[in-house]
Design a protein around this motif. Structure first.
Motif, PDB file in Angstrom:
ATOM      1  N   GLY A 118     -13.001 -20.717 -29.678  1.00 51.20           N
ATOM      2  CA  GLY A 118     -14.416 -20.465 -29.438  1.00 51.20           C
ATOM      3  C   GLY A 118     -15.118 -19.879 -30.651  1.00 51.20           C
TER       4      GLY A 118
ATOM      5  N   GLU B   3      -8.286 -19.920 -26.213  1.00 50.67           N
ATOM      6  CA  GLU B   3      -9.714 -20.104 -25.910  1.00 50.67           C
ATOM      7  C   GLU B   3     -10.586 -19.202 -26.779  1.00 50.67           C
ATOM      8  N   LYS B   4     -10.182 -17.935 -26.932  1.00 53.29           N
ATOM      9  CA  LYS B   4     -10.952 -17.004 -27.768  1.00 53.29           C
ATOM     10  C   LYS B   4     -10.942 -17.451 -29.234  1.00 53.29           C
TER      11      LYS B   4
ATOM     12  N   GLU C  43      -3.224 -19.054 -23.044  1.00 59.13           N
ATOM     13  CA  GLU C  43      -4.431 -19.858 -22.874  1.00 59.13           C
ATOM     14  C   GLU C  43      -5.684 -19.055 -23.177  1.00 59.13           C
ATOM     15  N   TYR C  44      -5.700 -17.792 -22.781  1.00 59.32           N
ATOM     16  CA  TYR C  44      -6.863 -16.948 -23.063  1.00 59.32           C
ATOM     17  C   TYR C  44      -7.033 -16.752 -24.568  1.00 59.32           C
TER      18      TYR C  44
END
Length: 206
Positions: free
Chosen positions: A40, A36-37, A32-33
């Motif tokens: 983004g 997201e990165k 998930e991280y």
């Protein structure tokens, strides 16, 4: 815009406590991280060249992952990208999948391979201002002793002189960049961003 990144290893839980020691609580948190990165930074119309080892997951898991990532995707196949050979994998999300490629990026050649190539095509070419006309972008070695050895090789190469065609003494160019995802905090970067990231990282090495 075109971005590059290597060795994300989605679904590879062991990298949290071995080798990379990424430190996430589990594979879901890590995935998930990284998503997201990625999202983004990357817009839907951007190109992202993945320099191998995108996913350690199954075909089904990887297919689900790809549907969540922004951009047009290009894969330089890595040794852990086993999903590529799975007949159940939907490969239509990739514009192409190759073991090696050479592309033009703002009038510079980028040599792309999962594995580092020490003597790469166009290595000696410089522009009229003495700046590199070719870069070798790779992955595979993460942040390991192999990367330290590669850095030593590059330093020795750059300190080695030779007589150029014009008769003057020059230093051998060597511009290899490890696009390891942890170096950019899991964010795909453009070539110029990787050049800065690589230089600043090396300056911090004792």
């Amino acid at each position: 815009m075109r971005y590059y990144i290597a060795d994300l290893h989605f679904y590879h839980a062991a990298l949290n406590d071995r080798m990379d020691c990424r430190g996430f609580a589990g594979v879901e948190e890590m995935n998930e991280y990284m998503i997201e990165k990625w999202n983004g930074k990357v817009r839907k119309q951007d190109d992202v060249v993945i320099l191998g080892d995108l996913s350690f997951g199954s075909a089904k898991e990887t297919d689900t992952l790809l549907k969540r990532l922004h951009g047009r995707l290009y894969l330089i196949q890595g040794n852990h990208d086993r999903f590529v050979r799975d007949k159940e994998m939907d490969m239509s999300r990739f514009q192409w999948v190759k073991p090696y490629e050479e592309l033009s990026d703002n009038r510079r050649k980028v040599v792309l391979c999962h594995y580092p190539i020490m003597c790469y095509n166009g290595q000696y070419r410089l522009d009229e201002n003495g700046l590199p006309k070719s870069y070798m972008l790779y992955g595979h070695v993460h942040d390991t002793r192999d990367q330290r050895l590669l850095e030593q090789f590059q330093k020795m190469t750059q300190e080695t002189g030779f007589i150029g065609e014009e008769g003057s003494c020059r230093q051998i160019p060597c511009h290899m960049i490890n696009c390891f995802c942890m170096y950019s905090d899991y964010e795909p970067l453009a070539l110029d961003e990787w050049i800065v990231c690589d230089r600043e990282r090396r300056e911090r090495i004792p």
